[in-house]
Design a protein around this motif. Structure first.
Motif, PDB file in Angstrom:
ATOM      1  N   ASP A  70       0.914  -1.172  -0.166  1.00 28.35           N
ATOM      2  CA  ASP A  70       0.020   0.187   0.135  1.00 28.35           C
ATOM      3  C   ASP A  70       0.932   1.113   0.005  1.00 28.35           C
ATOM      4  O   ASP A  70       0.532   2.236  -0.677  1.00 28.35           O
ATOM      5  N   GLN A  86     -10.957   8.202   1.669  1.00 24.74           N
ATOM      6  CA  GLN A  86     -11.306   8.015   2.826  1.00 24.74           C
ATOM      7  C   GLN A  86     -10.611   8.645   3.955  1.00 24.74           C
ATOM      8  O   GLN A  86      -9.413   8.451   4.137  1.00 24.74           O
ATOM      9  N   THR A  96     -16.120   9.732   2.885  1.00 25.34           N
ATOM     10  CA  THR A  96     -15.585   9.384   1.587  1.00 25.34           C
ATOM     11  C   THR A  96     -15.451  11.055   1.050  1.00 25.34           C
ATOM     12  O   THR A  96     -16.217  11.678   1.259  1.00 25.34           O
ATOM     13  N   SER A 134      -6.834   5.218  -1.297  1.00 26.51           N
ATOM     14  CA  SER A 134      -7.347   4.067  -1.329  1.00 26.51           C
ATOM     15  C   SER A 134      -6.562   3.207  -2.223  1.00 26.51           C
ATOM     16  O   SER A 134      -6.185   3.690  -3.417  1.00 26.51           O
ATOM     17  N   HIS A 136      -7.307   0.013  -2.738  1.00 23.12           N
ATOM     18  CA  HIS A 136      -8.038  -1.335  -3.091  1.00 23.12           C
ATOM     19  C   HIS A 136      -8.914  -1.103  -4.227  1.00 23.12           C
ATOM     20  O   HIS A 136      -8.991   0.015  -4.856  1.00 23.12           O
TER      21      HIS A 136
END
Length: 178
Positions: A70, A86, A96, A134, A136
């Motif tokens: 990450d 976020q 968000t 983020s 992901h």
């Protein structure tokens, strides 16, 4: 390795970070099981921790905890207008936000305006913004997860005795390996 570096240095860096994140639990387990204690009593707990980590890689919401992967991805991300992030606000929850403006007046430190879903906004510099980005769904992160899953699926196959004709099965939460 040199060819991979020349083709895509970020992919090589993510691969190293994933290797570190993915093998850290295994290294800790190996270290813990060495020594002159009753190591057999530790095996079940440690193996279950490894299995839980492997299952977490398949969790659609979280896709596992890969802190080094990450960090590499966040550092390589160029914040642009519209980028989603976020942020956890103590006692208020997770919100968000989107980058709605970038002030480039100071070349040493750009200022990013973040607008949140509740109408609030704030301005941050890059060092404050990076941890909120983020990772992901990022293609490089998904690559790292897929590569790590090979090892964890193999472990699951060995523990359950399920083998798919020479190919690794897919671990499905609550259903075992398929």
């Amino acid at each position: 390795m040199r060819a991979l570096y020349e083709a895509d240095p970020l992919l090589l860096e993510v691969s190293f970070a994933a290797g570190y994140d993915g093998t850290l639990a295994m290294l800790k387990t190996t270290y813990e099981l060495e020594g002159d204690r009753l190591e057999i009593l530790l095996v079940y707990r440690r193996v279950e921790a490894l299995r839980a980590f492997g299952r977490s890689l398949l969790d659609g919401a979280n896709r596992g905890t890969l802190p080094n992967v990450d960090v590499v991805i966040r550092r390589a991300t160029t914040p642009t207008i519209g980028l989603k992030l976020q942020k956890e606000f103590p006692e208020h929850g997770l919100f968000t936000g989107f980058i709605t403006a970038i002030d480039k007046d100071d070349p040493a430190e750009w200022a990013y305006t973040i607008s949140y879903e509740d109408g609030d906004s704030e301005t941050m510099v890059l060092v404050e913004l990076e941890p909120l980005l983020s990772t992901h769904g990022n293609a490089l992160r998904e690559y790292a997860v897929r590569e790590l899953m090979l090892g964890y699926t193999y472990l699951e196959n060995r523990l359950t005795g399920i083998f798919g004709g020479g190919t690794c099965g897919i671990l499905v939460e609550g259903e075992g390996l398929h």
